[in-house]
Design an enzyme around this catalytic site. Structure first.
Site, PDB file in Angstrom:
ATOM      1  N   LYS A   1       0.840  -1.202   0.000  1.00 43.60           N
ATOM      2  CA  LYS A   1       0.000   0.000   0.000  1.00 43.60           C
ATOM      3  C   LYS A   1       0.870   1.245   0.000  1.00 43.60           C
ATOM      4  O   LYS A   1       1.935   1.285   0.595  1.00 43.60           O
ATOM      5  CB  LYS A   1      -0.940  -0.003   1.212  1.00 43.60           C
ATOM      6  CG  LYS A   1      -1.915  -1.175   1.184  1.00 43.60           C
ATOM      7  CD  LYS A   1      -2.737  -1.253   2.450  1.00 43.60           C
ATOM      8  CE  LYS A   1      -3.689  -2.441   2.366  1.00 43.60           C
ATOM      9  NZ  LYS A   1      -2.983  -3.724   2.334  1.00 43.60           N
TER      10      LYS A   1
ATOM     11  N   ARG B   1      -3.977   3.347   6.115  1.00 48.52           N
ATOM     12  CA  ARG B   1      -5.396   3.051   6.105  1.00 48.52           C
ATOM     13  C   ARG B   1      -6.177   4.072   6.917  1.00 48.52           C
ATOM     14  O   ARG B   1      -5.652   4.710   7.830  1.00 48.52           O
ATOM     15  CB  ARG B   1      -5.638   1.666   6.723  1.00 48.52           C
ATOM     16  CG  ARG B   1      -5.339   0.512   5.800  1.00 48.52           C
ATOM     17  CD  ARG B   1      -5.549  -0.791   6.555  1.00 48.52           C
ATOM     18  NE  ARG B   1      -5.388  -1.942   5.677  1.00 48.52           N
ATOM     19  CZ  ARG B   1      -5.271  -3.177   6.127  1.00 48.52           C
ATOM     20  NH1 ARG B   1      -5.299  -3.420   7.414  1.00 48.52           N
ATOM     21  NH2 ARG B   1      -5.142  -4.177   5.284  1.00 48.52           N
TER      22      ARG B   1
ATOM     23  N   ASP C   1       2.865 -12.424  -0.285  1.00 50.74           N
ATOM     24  CA  ASP C   1       3.290 -11.075   0.101  1.00 50.74           C
ATOM     25  C   ASP C   1       3.486 -10.972   1.621  1.00 50.74           C
ATOM     26  O   ASP C   1       4.064  -9.990   2.107  1.00 50.74           O
ATOM     27  CB  ASP C   1       2.268 -10.025  -0.362  1.00 50.74           C
ATOM     28  CG  ASP C   1       0.889 -10.241   0.235  1.00 50.74           C
ATOM     29  OD1 ASP C   1       0.531 -11.398   0.520  1.00 50.74           O
ATOM     30  OD2 ASP C   1       0.162  -9.249   0.412  1.00 50.74           O
TER      31      ASP C   1
ATOM     32  N   LYS D   1      -6.375  -8.456 -10.631  1.00 50.01           N
ATOM     33  CA  LYS D   1      -6.274  -8.929  -9.261  1.00 50.01           C
ATOM     34  C   LYS D   1      -7.548  -9.669  -8.888  1.00 50.01           C
ATOM     35  O   LYS D   1      -8.645  -9.243  -9.194  1.00 50.01           O
ATOM     36  CB  LYS D   1      -6.061  -7.742  -8.323  1.00 50.01           C
ATOM     37  CG  LYS D   1      -5.651  -8.118  -6.916  1.00 50.01           C
ATOM     38  CD  LYS D   1      -5.320  -6.875  -6.115  1.00 50.01           C
ATOM     39  CE  LYS D   1      -4.866  -7.238  -4.704  1.00 50.01           C
ATOM     40  NZ  LYS D   1      -4.537  -6.047  -3.903  1.00 50.01           N
TER      41      LYS D   1
END
Length: 414
Positions: free
Chosen positions: A87, A91, A198, A233
């Site tokens: 990211k 967030r 990941d 994705k």
């Protein structure tokens, strides 16, 4: 390894779930000796998980179906921080009440895949993370992490390379995730953490922290990061996320998501997202030409049955056939409601297609119109300034909006 003693790893391997493992041979031996406990973590950033989480959910389901104990760990604590992996920005901060509401909603999805009455557990890491004291945590856990090594992890390195800010709050995420593994090992004898590739660095951190703090013998296992053959994705469409909660995405729309899979994805998705025998999957994957659509229907129906139940899956399949093969208007199609006064005054078709989730924006609606991709009541829209009114209502009292041949939504005034 090509052969496995444990059913758990054999099934994962045969169906394509395994990407990396810290010690596959020793984990196989341990899983073959008796039940093991393993977990996967999920942050509670929304009221539902989406199709991108399905690979992890199916791994936990496989774990239980092969005689072991799964833990679905909800990040009631870590959600307050936010995982920086992949990211570019922090967030949005959620309140405790919002996080708890999300966890309660997500539990309903897990109940479709895991049997909580037969040993599956849902934990919330807020139970221990909220109780930690800062100085004792630094003294106990901090010495096992070096800033030098933390800076090498992709979740940190990529953010810095892109010159995007990484807050000290987010920087702590990997420490707390590692601590989760230690805590679950202490509470439940958990020896394996699984997740997407990941998460490899974060999972290994927890494995090593358990070894350094308590001499625990822990394992890490990851799945491949999954994309469609077109590079898209998993879990995302032009209309948004493919939610697993029926209140956010109907069983019919979920069925359509799988039915629209690319030809090159069918065999892989049948292995990962259904529990059909491998010989049946091989038979379906061998279908050629138009017959591959039969395999896609099986994929859609089996995947939908796992999440929403067999009855809902068969109803979605019947609705699709009614709509596409017979050309009839099925009232089981996804429906959105609008104010009757809005339609009476005139509703821009572009906006209606956006509200229906068929296109992400009015500019995309105009682009689709130019290409002949949008329809109202099965008639191709040619006017970019088309306005819908009460005169467009069918005898059933709805307006049918379509994008292409497979995506349909009913507009119902109330």
């Amino acid at each position: 390894m090509t052969t496995f003693r444990s059913d758990f790893l054999r099934v994962l391997n045969e169906r394509g779930y395994i990407h990396q493992c810290s010690d596959l041979e020793r984990l196989d031996a341990k899983a073959s000796e008796g039940p093991i406990t393993a977990y996967i973590g999920f942050d509670a950033t929304a009221s539902s998980l989406h199709a991108g989480h399905l690979l992890s959910i199916m791994m936990l389901r496989t774990l239980q179906r092969t005689g072991h104990k799964p833990i679905a760990l909800m990040g009631g604590g870590t959600t307050k921080i936010g995982d920086p992996s992949g990211k570019d920005e922090a967030r949005k901060m959620l309140t405790d009440a919002q996080i708890n509401e999300n966890i309660a909603s997500i539990r309903k999805v897990f109940a479709q895949f895991l049997d909580f009455g037969a040993g599956a557990i849902m934990e919330n890491n807020a139970a221990w993370l909220d109780e930690l004291k800062y100085i004792p945590l630094l003294r106990e856990v901090g010495p096992h992490f070096t800033i030098n090594r933390m800076l090498t992890f992709d979740s940190v390195k990529l953010r810095l390379e892109r010159e995007q800010p990484l807050t000290f709050l987010e920087f702590n995420y990997m420490i707390l995730q590692a601590y989760d593994f230690v805590e679950l090992n202490k509470r439940h004898g958990c020896v394996l953490q699984m997740g997407g590739s990941d998460q490899w660095g974060n999972i290994v951190n927890g494995m090593e922290l358990g070894r350094r703090m308590h001499g625990a013998d822990l394992f890490a296992l990851t799945t491949p990061l999954l994309t469609t053959s077109s590079g898209a994705k998993m879990g995302k469409t032009a209309g948004g996320a493919v939610w697993l909660d029926a209140a956010l995405l109907s069983p019919y729309e979920y069925w359509q998501y799988w039915r629209n899979s690319g030809d090159a994805d069918v065999e892989r998705f049948l292995k990962l997202f259904t529990e059909l025998p491998l010989d049946e999957i091989a038979r379906l994957a061998a279908l050629q030409g138009q017959e591959i659509n039969l395999a896609k229907e099986v994929l859609a129906t089996e995947a939908t049955a796992l999440l929403h139940g067999r009855a809902a899956a068969e109803e979605a399949k019947a609705t699709a056939r009614t709509t596409f093969e017979e050309g009839a208007l099925s009232t089981n199609l996804p429906t959105i409601e609008i104010a009757g006064a809005e339609l009476k005054a005139g509703l821009a078709a572009n906006s209606a297609f956006v509200s229906a989730g068929l296109v992400p924006s009015t500019s995309e609606a105009r682009r689709q119109i130019k290409g002949g991709g949008l329809k109202v009541n099965d008639a191709t829209v040619t006017d970019e300034k088309l306005v819908l009114t009460e005169s467009d209502l069918t005898s059933e009292g709805v307006i049918k909006l379509s994008m292409g041949k497979k995506k349909h939504v009913l507009l119902r005034p109330v």
